[in-house]
Design a protein around this motif. Structure first.
Motif, PDB file in Angstrom:
ATOM      1  N   THR A  46       0.882  -1.159   0.000  1.00  0.00           N
ATOM      2  CA  THR A  46       0.000   0.000   0.000  1.00  0.00           C
ATOM      3  C   THR A  46       0.922   1.211   0.000  1.00  0.00           C
ATOM      4  O   THR A  46       2.136   1.076  -0.069  1.00  0.00           O
ATOM      5  CB  THR A  46      -0.894   0.044   1.249  1.00  0.00           C
ATOM      6  N   LYS A  47       0.332   2.389   0.129  1.00  0.00           N
ATOM      7  CA  LYS A  47       1.132   3.603   0.110  1.00  0.00           C
ATOM      8  C   LYS A  47       2.178   3.616   1.217  1.00  0.00           C
ATOM      9  O   LYS A  47       3.239   4.188   1.077  1.00  0.00           O
ATOM     10  CB  LYS A  47       0.201   4.803   0.282  1.00  0.00           C
ATOM     11  N   ARG A  48       1.867   3.012   2.348  1.00  0.00           N
ATOM     12  CA  ARG A  48       2.759   3.121   3.499  1.00  0.00           C
ATOM     13  C   ARG A  48       3.293   1.789   4.008  1.00  0.00           C
ATOM     14  O   ARG A  48       3.891   1.725   5.067  1.00  0.00           O
ATOM     15  CB  ARG A  48       2.065   3.882   4.627  1.00  0.00           C
ATOM     16  N   THR A  49       3.050   0.722   3.287  1.00  0.00           N
ATOM     17  CA  THR A  49       3.622  -0.560   3.704  1.00  0.00           C
ATOM     18  C   THR A  49       4.316  -1.191   2.505  1.00  0.00           C
ATOM     19  O   THR A  49       3.950  -0.950   1.359  1.00  0.00           O
ATOM     20  CB  THR A  49       2.536  -1.540   4.209  1.00  0.00           C
ATOM     21  N   SER A  50       5.321  -1.981   2.797  1.00  0.00           N
ATOM     22  CA  SER A  50       6.011  -2.667   1.706  1.00  0.00           C
ATOM     23  C   SER A  50       6.542  -4.002   2.179  1.00  0.00           C
ATOM     24  O   SER A  50       6.754  -4.225   3.375  1.00  0.00           O
ATOM     25  CB  SER A  50       7.149  -1.799   1.165  1.00  0.00           C
ATOM     26  N   LEU A  51       6.754  -4.891   1.215  1.00  0.00           N
ATOM     27  CA  LEU A  51       7.340  -6.192   1.469  1.00  0.00           C
ATOM     28  C   LEU A  51       8.799  -6.114   1.022  1.00  0.00           C
ATOM     29  O   LEU A  51       9.078  -5.682  -0.088  1.00  0.00           O
ATOM     30  CB  LEU A  51       6.582  -7.252   0.661  1.00  0.00           C
ATOM     31  N   ASN A  52       9.720  -6.511   1.900  1.00  0.00           N
ATOM     32  CA  ASN A  52      11.146  -6.403   1.576  1.00  0.00           C
ATOM     33  C   ASN A  52      11.812  -7.766   1.583  1.00  0.00           C
ATOM     34  O   ASN A  52      11.436  -8.647   2.348  1.00  0.00           O
ATOM     35  CB  ASN A  52      11.850  -5.531   2.611  1.00  0.00           C
ATOM     36  N   LEU A  53      12.823  -7.893   0.741  1.00  0.00           N
ATOM     37  CA  LEU A  53      13.594  -9.127   0.671  1.00  0.00           C
ATOM     38  C   LEU A  53      15.072  -8.757   0.665  1.00  0.00           C
ATOM     39  O   LEU A  53      15.459  -7.731   0.115  1.00  0.00           O
ATOM     40  CB  LEU A  53      13.301  -9.844  -0.640  1.00  0.00           C
ATOM     41  N   GLU A  54      15.882  -9.601   1.272  1.00  0.00           N
ATOM     42  CA  GLU A  54      17.319  -9.340   1.258  1.00  0.00           C
ATOM     43  C   GLU A  54      18.067 -10.666   1.311  1.00  0.00           C
ATOM     44  O   GLU A  54      17.738 -11.534   2.115  1.00  0.00           O
ATOM     45  CB  GLU A  54      17.686  -8.481   2.465  1.00  0.00           C
ATOM     46  N   TYR A  55      19.060 -10.809   0.449  1.00  0.00           N
ATOM     47  CA  TYR A  55      19.808 -12.066   0.394  1.00  0.00           C
ATOM     48  C   TYR A  55      21.267 -11.756   0.098  1.00  0.00           C
ATOM     49  O   TYR A  55      21.576 -10.956  -0.789  1.00  0.00           O
ATOM     50  CB  TYR A  55      19.225 -12.943  -0.718  1.00  0.00           C
ATOM     51  N   TYR A  56      22.153 -12.350   0.867  1.00  0.00           N
ATOM     52  CA  TYR A  56      23.584 -12.173   0.606  1.00  0.00           C
ATOM     53  C   TYR A  56      24.177 -13.508   0.183  1.00  0.00           C
ATOM     54  O   TYR A  56      24.173 -14.468   0.957  1.00  0.00           O
ATOM     55  CB  TYR A  56      24.304 -11.650   1.852  1.00  0.00           C
ATOM     56  N   TYR A  57      24.657 -13.550  -1.040  1.00  0.00           N
ATOM     57  CA  TYR A  57      25.286 -14.753  -1.582  1.00  0.00           C
ATOM     58  C   TYR A  57      26.781 -14.659  -1.327  1.00  0.00           C
ATOM     59  O   TYR A  57      27.436 -13.694  -1.731  1.00  0.00           O
ATOM     60  CB  TYR A  57      24.995 -14.839  -3.082  1.00  0.00           C
ATOM     61  N   LEU A  58      27.320 -15.656  -0.628  1.00  0.00           N
ATOM     62  CA  LEU A  58      28.754 -15.652  -0.334  1.00  0.00           C
ATOM     63  C   LEU A  58      29.501 -16.323  -1.473  1.00  0.00           C
ATOM     64  O   LEU A  58      29.128 -17.415  -1.907  1.00  0.00           O
ATOM     65  CB  LEU A  58      29.017 -16.406   0.970  1.00  0.00           C
ATOM     66  N   VAL A  59      30.528 -15.673  -1.958  1.00  0.00           N
ATOM     67  CA  VAL A  59      31.320 -16.239  -3.055  1.00  0.00           C
ATOM     68  C   VAL A  59      32.021 -17.505  -2.522  1.00  0.00           C
ATOM     69  O   VAL A  59      32.764 -17.429  -1.543  1.00  0.00           O
ATOM     70  CB  VAL A  59      32.339 -15.207  -3.571  1.00  0.00           C
TER      71      VAL A  59
END
Lengths: 161, 306
Positions: B220-233
């Motif tokens: 919505t205008k004031r909510t969001s879905l976030n994703l974060e992923y760190y791939y290690l070499v």
């Protein structure tokens, strides 16, 4: 052009120096265009919220006004007297157009037309939602102050390319 | 008497004057507003704002900086592992905490400090917005923010290893490249290097390279879905480590951003969530947590009443 919102919790003030206007004294037509993103706020965060949450300035980048001057006394204006005028027209903000009446003053000074106007706008009238959580922070009626100095676009300059 | 008048900002003055002058003959009949709108726009790129709402995506930074004169106070929590059982109230008994302050020296440069309960670590960082996404002429497709952080582990150790100051330090260098594709969708890519002065085993690398990806999708205008992923070499990945994965939900109000999330990392600084994540996200080694940010205007823009 600037606006103020006063509430118990905080005062919000913003200014823009990038508005453009045309006033035709013969036909009495008035037109204004203001880029929404040109408004500068005291707090960076207010400016961001203003653009992203309230005005949706990516979707509605400009506010415009198109109106007609009433009771303009051209002779008195030519003599350099300040004129109280009334403008009636369509104010377009946030995708909504509303008919408004604005009181203002016109004055001719050294070939420049000085425009002063002070009026109010209710965000709710233009579909600008204010969430319950911050309703106490934002006034229901926002005051708008307009001070403009217009240069004459004369027939002579029209002859030049 | 025929006197059309025009008022404009300094930048557009010249162009508008010409534009209006060329059509003066038709002025009286034409719609003035249309004339104004046909005026050429100022030839300056327009910055894309609010790529992300928070200064943190979930664990890691976003390209956002607080802005000149703004002080952000961040409180971050991660509870214990969800699968630690009812005795630990599913992790709620074992919270780790980070408190931090970040100050916008300019619109682009931020300095920050923080203290985590995990490892009793102090951290400090410099963050600089090198490029800003813009539209219009000479548009910039992405925002690029550079981050340099160092973290100091201040735990008391009982082993016999001499813990000198350099041995307690870890450095992280990160470039964040983000693009706001639409008002709702922003994606960020984060190539990262973590340098650890001291490692547990001789065979472990001091430098760990990781590539992070993340983004937000507004709901919505004031909510969001976030994703974060760190791939290690893989070639620099230390033994027994997992990639950090996090899913979050942001709620934005006036001066606050609330971020709720689950992640398999318990630490909240780069060194901890990139090079010390051991939890398996899909086997319930999940840490529920939140970030809370409050912004204060320390120095307001000039020319406004107090």
């Amino acid at each position: 052009m600037s606006f103020f919102s006063t509430s118990i919790l905080e005062d919000i003030e913003a200014r823009s120096e990038q508005s453009a206007a045309l006033i035709d004294l013969q036909s009495g037509q008035v037109a204004f265009v203001i880029p929404i993103k040109s408004f500068q706020f005291k707090r960076t965060l207010m400016q961001e919220h203003f653009n992203e949450n309230y005005m949706e300035s990516e979707k509605y980048p400009k506010a415009t006004f198109k109106g007609q001057l009433h009771n303009l006394d051209r002779d008195a204006l030519a003599k350099g007297q300040s004129q109280q005028v009334q403008v009636e027209g369509d104010l377009f903000i946030h995708g909504v157009t509303k008919r408004v009446q604005v009181q203002g003053a016109l004055e001719l000074q050294k070939g420049n037309l000085l425009v002063h106007a002070f009026f109010s706008v209710a965000p709710a009238d233009y579909g600008i939602e204010i969430p319950l959580l911050v309703r106490e922070n934002i006034a229901r009626i926002v005051s708008i102050k307009l001070v403009a100095s217009c240069e004459s676009v004369s027939q002579i300059s029209a002859a030049k390319p | 008497m025929h006197l059309p008048f025009t008022r404009l900002g300094r930048r557009v003055a010249a162009t508008l004057l010409v534009g209006a002058a060329a059509s003066t003959a038709a002025l009286a009949q034409d719609d003035l507003l249309n004339q104004l709108e046909q005026t050429p726009q100022p030839a300056a790129p327009e910055l894309v704002e609010a790529t992300f709402k928070g200064l943190r995506l979930i664990n890691g930074h976003t390209v956002q900086t607080p802005g000149q004169g703004t002080l952000a106070f961040l409180i971050s929590h991660r509870f214990g592992a969800l699968n630690s059982g009812a005795y630990n109230f599913f992790g709620l008994d074992q919270a780790t905490l980070r408190l931090g302050f970040e100050y916008g020296v300019t619109d682009r440069l931020t300095v920050g400090i923080g203290r985590s309960s995990m490892e009793k670590a102090f951290d400090g960082f410099l963050k600089y917005k090198a490029l800003r996404q813009s539209t219009g002429p000479r548009a910039m497709p992405v925002t690029v923010t550079l981050l340099a952080t160092s973290a100091l582990n201040t735990l008391r150790f009982t082993d016999n290893l001499e813990r000198t100051l350099p041995r307690r330090l870890t450095y992280t260098y990160q470039a964040m490249i983000a693009r706001k594709f639409s008002p709702d969708l922003s994606i960020q890519v984060m190539p990262t290097l973590v340098h650890r002065n001291l490692v547990a085993r001789a065979t472990e690398p001091n430098d760990v390279y990781a590539l992070g990806v993340g983004g937000r999708q507004k709901l919505t205008k004031r909510t969001s879905l976030n994703l974060e992923y760190y791939y290690l070499v893989p070639s620099t990945k230390p033994y027994d480590l997992r990639n950090s994965l996090a899913v979050g939900f942001d709620i934005e109000t006036g001066g606050h951003v609330f971020q709720l999330h689950v992640t398999n990392s318990q630490g909240m600084i780069e060194k901890q969530f990139i090079t010390e994540t051991r939890g398996n996200f899909f086997k319930g080694d999940l840490f529920f947590g939140f970030n809370m940010a409050r912004n204060f205007t320390v120095r307001a823009k000039e020319g406004f009443r107090k």
